[in-house]
Design a protein around this motif. Structure first.
Motif: not given
Length: 434
Positions: A16-17, A19, A241, A417-420, A422-424, A426
């Motif tokens: 995970i990267t 933001q 983050e 937190y952007q699109n948290i 969706e990122r989680l 993944q």
């Protein structure tokens, strides 16, 4: 009002990267008002608070060319100052504390600014004294419009001066710096905040032609210049983050690689999580948190209970105390969490207790966490996010818990937190937005 349905108890895995840093973004985006030339900013976080700040600039007349969701070219050549006094501006600024950051640049370049009462998080008193007093020392006059809940600031010309800030406020320091860069003469700001966000702002302003020394110290000296020029700037990875993802990995017993973490700018953050017993490996600019069954909180050399408290940089950021508190619930050993800087930030603790954690809330500032050493999982419940950071702390708790949790008021989480979700997902998280 949106909500997350979270089914916890699953180990996560993957990369995970982080933001771009939200707090830096609000400052450097405001700084585009200081120049009539084009300014390009990269790694902008695609989150509610930052997008609102960009909307405010567009309302003022800033031309914004959005190359993609994370890169913008700003052109502040033609500004409509009267927009600052409009009902639309008042309404938008009431939703966003970062709007106060427009005052310094507007005073410097246009000699007039409006400052709204603070909006944003409900985490305690967020006073503006440091900002207003700093502007006054630079030669601005102010009046308060009680009906509109606005400060009106104006000046014929800001003049450099020496000042000692009453507190090392990050936003206060940033605002005063932006006001001082085009003042006549030299300004010395002592007891200045020196967070990486401030360092980045100073570096950006310097690249625009500002003359600033003492960057990264608590005494900043600014020699005023007549005008500033265009530049290109890249925002740092968001250290909040990064800390959140470290806590997430530990709580869920996951194997996670945090890519491009900006390790050189994290300060004491990794060390505080290591004090909780969390293992991590540093690989270039990446942080690897391996799957870990048990982590044991350290004690001090005299055997006393570990205390983790917030403090201005280079101390531990208050934005991560909520995360540390949740992570400590599954540790071996006890931890005293001491929130010094905001008086309402521990009021989410009742929900963590309801989930099965052993926590004694001593007062609005202190909580003792007795780690349960994974003898059992937290259990899923229904809860509401009170602010950005507590919201993510609750989300981390839910992802580690047995059963289903429902988190309401997730707009607070989306602010930072952007699109948290969706990122989680993944990483394998079971989280549904509704």
């Amino acid at each position: 009002m949106g909500l997350f349905e979270v089914t916890g108890g699953k180990k996560l895995k993957g990369e995970i990267t982080p933001q771009g840093a939200k707090n830096e973004a609000l400052q450097v985006i405001s700084a585009v008002l200081l120049s009539a030339e084009k300014i390009t900013i990269h790694n902008i976080p695609d989150i509610i608070d930052v997008n609102l700040q960009i909307e405010l600039l567009e309302g003022l007349g800033v031309a914004v060319e959005r190359i993609n969701r994370h890169t913008c070219i700003f052109d502040a050549a033609n500004i409509n100052i009267d927009y600052l006094a409009s009902p639309v501006f008042r309404k938008m600024t009431g939703r966003l504390r970062g709007s106060v950051m427009l005052a310094g640049p507007m005073l410097a370049r246009f000699k007039r600014a409006y400052v709204p009462k603070p909006g944003g998080d409900k985490i305690g008193r967020r006073r503006l004294d440091t900002h207003i007093i700093g502007f006054q020392k630079l030669g601005a006059e102010f009046a308060y419009d009680d009906d509109a809940s606005f400060f009106l600031l104006k000046t014929l010309q800001l003049k450099g001066t020496d000042m000692l800030l009453d507190e090392p406020s990050v936003t206060g320091t940033a605002n005063i710096i932006m006001a001082a860069v085009m003042a006549t003469g030299t300004t010395t700001i002592y007891n200045a905040a020196c967070e990486p966000y401030i360092q980045q702002l100073c570096k950006m302003l310097s690249s625009m032609g500002a003359k600033i020394s003492g960057i990264a110290s608590n005494m900043i000296v600014i020699e005023g210049v007549r005008e500033l020029h265009g530049t290109t700037h890249t925002i740092l990875p968001d250290m909040i983050e990064v800390g959140s993802f470290i806590g997430l990995a530990a709580m869920t017993q996951s194997d996670i690689l945090i890519k491009n973490a900006g390790i050189n700018h994290l300060g004491i953050i990794p060390e505080k999580f290591q004090q909780l017993g969390i293992q991590m490996n540093f690989i270039g600019d990446d942080i690897h948190i391996p799957e870990q069954e048990i982590y044991e909180a350290q004690t001090f050399l005299d055997g006393s209970v570990l205390t983790i408290s917030d403090h201005p940089w280079p101390g531990f950021t208050p934005d991560l105390l909520s995360i540390v508190l949740v992570v400590a619930t599954q540790a071996k050993g006890s931890v005293l969490i001491h929130q010094k800087m905001f008086e309402s930030r521990l009021f989410f603790v009742d929900k963590i207790i309801e989930m099965g954690a052993h926590i004694v809330l001593c007062d609005p500032h202190r909580a003792v966490v007795i780690g349960i050493e994974r003898k059992y999982q937290l259990k899923g419940i229904q809860m509401s996010s009170p602010d950005i950071r507590a919201g993510v702390a609750l989300l981390i708790a839910a992802l580690s818990a047995e059963g289903k949790s429902v988190i309401q008021n997730i707009e607070q989480i989306d602010r930072g937190y952007q699109n948290i979700d969706e990122r989680l997902r993944q990483l394998g998280a079971r989280i549904v937005r509704q």
